[in-house]
Scaffold this active site. Structure first.
Site, mmCIF file in Angstrom:
data_model
loop_
_atom_site.group_PDB
_atom_site.id
_atom_site.type_symbol
_atom_site.label_atom_id
_atom_site.label_comp_id
_atom_site.label_asym_id
_atom_site.label_seq_id
_atom_site.Cartn_x
_atom_site.Cartn_y
_atom_site.Cartn_z
ATOM 1 N N LYS A 4 0.855 -1.186 0.000
ATOM 2 C CA LYS A 4 0.000 0.000 0.000
ATOM 3 C C LYS A 4 0.893 1.238 0.000
ATOM 4 O O LYS A 4 1.904 1.273 0.699
ATOM 5 C CB LYS A 4 -0.892 -0.032 1.242
ATOM 6 C CG LYS A 4 -1.923 1.081 1.335
ATOM 7 C CD LYS A 4 -2.811 0.877 2.566
ATOM 8 C CE LYS A 4 -3.909 1.912 2.668
ATOM 9 N NZ LYS A 4 -4.759 1.689 3.857
ATOM 10 N N SER B 21 -9.971 -0.824 6.991
ATOM 11 C CA SER B 21 -9.342 -0.591 5.680
ATOM 12 C C SER B 21 -8.599 -1.780 5.077
ATOM 13 O O SER B 21 -8.210 -1.727 3.913
ATOM 14 C CB SER B 21 -8.393 0.606 5.754
ATOM 15 O OG SER B 21 -9.122 1.804 5.715
ATOM 16 N N SER C 157 -9.707 1.589 2.812
ATOM 17 C CA SER C 157 -8.819 2.353 1.966
ATOM 18 C C SER C 157 -7.751 1.514 1.244
ATOM 19 O O SER C 157 -7.185 1.991 0.269
ATOM 20 C CB SER C 157 -8.116 3.418 2.805
ATOM 21 O OG SER C 157 -7.271 2.832 3.770
#
Lengths: 94, 487
Positions: B75, B174, B150
């Protein structure tokens, strides 16, 4: 709970965020509706409840003060938008 | 079967037997990325040359222990030395970290091969990856739908076979929510289990780094690598952790499972309830004891979460001021104007909204009514869980109230979008470990089951998830992705 445009402007100054008139209008409505939802918490009696910041049984964490290899000054400075003579340059403060 | 389709542990076996080389694996994945990435848009940065070079080095050394020679992606808020780390924000578009986050360093040390960085909601604020400043990522199961967020890029990349595993972060769901939407495994470890050093902070008392993978075994393998105390993170806890692969057992006879009634109300889709209840029946078939319980403060979790997380975010994001990194408004005449203009230009709508809310919750006159109140409610929520874990080993619930929604569908009202996290945020407030495991489908879209355990008992989650996975075959169903295979 309803946030006026004036209150939104005050918070934006505290947060160092320049908002457009449209943003002020929108945030005033949206933040008001979120805060109304948050008012739900008032239903709970919490006078005798201790706040919980995090769940770990950790208080102070110390380490030995020993010199260790770290990032290089030049490397760190390389991400700065404006430099002068190896230092961060900012507009006048006073 | 193509190499890119294989999971981490299958690739480990192939490399150990030397049936294929690391270079062949990397090339297969890069070819796959080329084929699907225009549709999925999971990556922000992809470094093909570096990956091939590293793979060749592994092949020369013939060192195939651990994850050596196996590709992965991170990420884009996990700092990688020399590789751009943007947080999917214009603010940090050109930021190149000077050091590796501890988790990145650990995977590098284990000789895994970093492919690149994955898209996300800006600064991890969002539930759809539509808040990325660059472009939205799409759900491999239906390109008209969001992958969740996210960590949407991380989940979509793994689901689309663009990476065998990825790391993400989870502040209110997330990792688990996108894993659920994309039909993969996603683990948020206990707060303090994995170092956050070098991971750009959203809400420091809630953030935790975790794994997104194709199956439970892979998740255990990666947790073994990233878990543990780190002197660079004072909130990483110095407690021993077991070899998580030893928990990969199908024997769960006598395991005590609670399912909270509140997690089967609150606007959870009927189909999702049904799928998860079926999973509970499977657990009973396997010999577990399943009972309904109550977590009475559940309905207050989302409000408490929003006040705590935005308050912490408003403080954490103060560092983006245009001085040391990121963009800068060069026209400003004084420093306050420079800060305010820089932040106005660098942050997107959702980030501004949350900074505003957090600043308000911490501001003079409102601190007690909002922030402090939320911390008190946080304790009540934590106490609810503690009580249940006196009698039960794990708690099982749906991960999300709905399956993946359509892009643009929830853009009008921030509050409705926040509701997606209603079943995942309580776990962050209580600091517990939680995993989303594929447990079926509703109208052709994946449904995730959330498994929660006591603090630092990720082993119980892995055992329960693995047993379920082995007993069923949901995890073997793959998205078609609407692209033709060519070889």
């Amino acid at each position: 709970m309803s946030l006026s445009i004036k209150e939104v402007e005050h918070i934006a100054l505290l947060a160092r965020l320049k908002l457009t008139d449209d943003e002020k209008e929108r945030f005033s409505q949206q933040l008001s509706s979120i805060l109304n939802y948050a008012d739900k918490l008032k239903e709970l009696a919490t006078d005798d409840v201790l706040p919980l910041e995090h769940i770990l049984p950790i208080y102070n964490v110390f380490r030995d003060d020993k010199i260790q290899p770290g990032s290089l000054r030049e490397d760190i400075l390389s991400n700065a938008p404006v430099l002068q003579e190896g230092q961060y340059k900012v507009p006048r403060i006073m | 079967m193509e190499l890119y389709q294989l999971s981490l542990h299958e690739l480990q076996d192939i490399l150990k037997k030397q049936d294929s080389s690391s270079e062949e694996i990397v090339l297969s994945i890069l070819k796959r990325i080329k084929l699907v990435e225009d549709n999925v848009k999971a990556f922000v940065t992809l470094d093909e040359e570096l990956a091939i070079e590293k793979a060749r080095k592994c092949d020369q050394e013939k060192d195939y222990t651990g994850i050596s020679g196996i590709p992965y992606a991170l990420k884009d808020l996990i700092c990688t030395r020399g590789m751009r780390t943007t947080c999917s924000s214009h603010m940090m578009e050109n930021f190149v970290p000077t050091y590796d986050a501890t988790v990145a360093a650990k995977l590098k040390e284990a000789k895994g091969i970093l492919l690149g960085k994955l898209n996300m909601d800006e600064f991890a604020m969002g539930s759809s990856t539509e808040n990325s400043a660059f472009y939205p990522t799409r759900n491999p199961w239906d390109l008209e739908r969001v992958p969740g967020g996210s960590s949407g890029g991380s989940a979509a990349a793994v689901a689309a076979d663009e990476a065998p595993f990825a790391l993400g972060t989870d502040t209110g769901g997330s990792i688990r929510q996108p894993a659920s939407y994309c039909g993969i495994v996603g683990l948020k470890p206990t707060y303090g289990r994995v170092s956050r050093s070098g991971v750009v902070a959203f809400a420091s008392s809630l953030d935790q780094v975790g794994v997104l993978s194709k199956n439970v075994r892979d998740c255990a393998i990666i947790l073994n690598i990233i878990a543990g105390h780190d002197p660079l993170d004072s909130t990483s806890v110095n407690v021993d952790f077991p070899d998580y692969t030893e928990s990969l057992s199908t024997d769960i006879k006598g395991l005590k499972i609670a399912y909270p009634q509140e997690y089967f109300q609150q606007g959870v889709d009927e189909e999702i309830k049904e799928v998860v209840k079926k999973a509970l029946l499977k657990y009973e078939e396997m010999g577990a004891v399943v009972e309904e319980v109550s977590l009475p403060h559940s309905e207050y979790a989302l409000a408490a979460y929003f006040l705590v997380s935005t308050a912490e975010a408003s403080a954490n994001l103060a560092r983006f001021d245009g001085v040391r990194y990121g963009i800068r408004d060069l026209e400003a005449e004084n420093v306050v104007e420079m800060f305010s203009n820089t932040r106005a230009a660098g942050f997107g709508d959702e980030v501004k909204r949350r900074i505003m809310l957090g600043t308000y919750a911490l501001s003079s006159g409102y601190y007690d009514a909002y922030y402090l109140k939320a911390l008190k409610v946080r304790r009540l929520i934590s106490n609810d869980f503690e009580k249940i874990f006196k009698d039960f080993d794990i708690i099982v619930s749906p991960t999300t109230p709905t399956t993946a929604f359509k892009l643009g569908e929830q853009n009008d009202n921030p509050l409705t979008l926040y509701m997606n996290d209603i079943l995942t945020v309580p776990i962050n407030l209580a600091g517990l470990p939680g995993m989303s495991v594929p447990c079926g489908f509703a109208a052709g879209l994946p449904v995730g089951m959330q498994i929660i355990a006591r603090p630092f008992d990720e082993a119980a989650i892995i055992r329960a998830a693995y047993a379920y996975e082995q007993y069923t075959d949901h995890h073997t169903v793959k998205p078609l992705l609407g692209v033709k295979e060519n070889g």
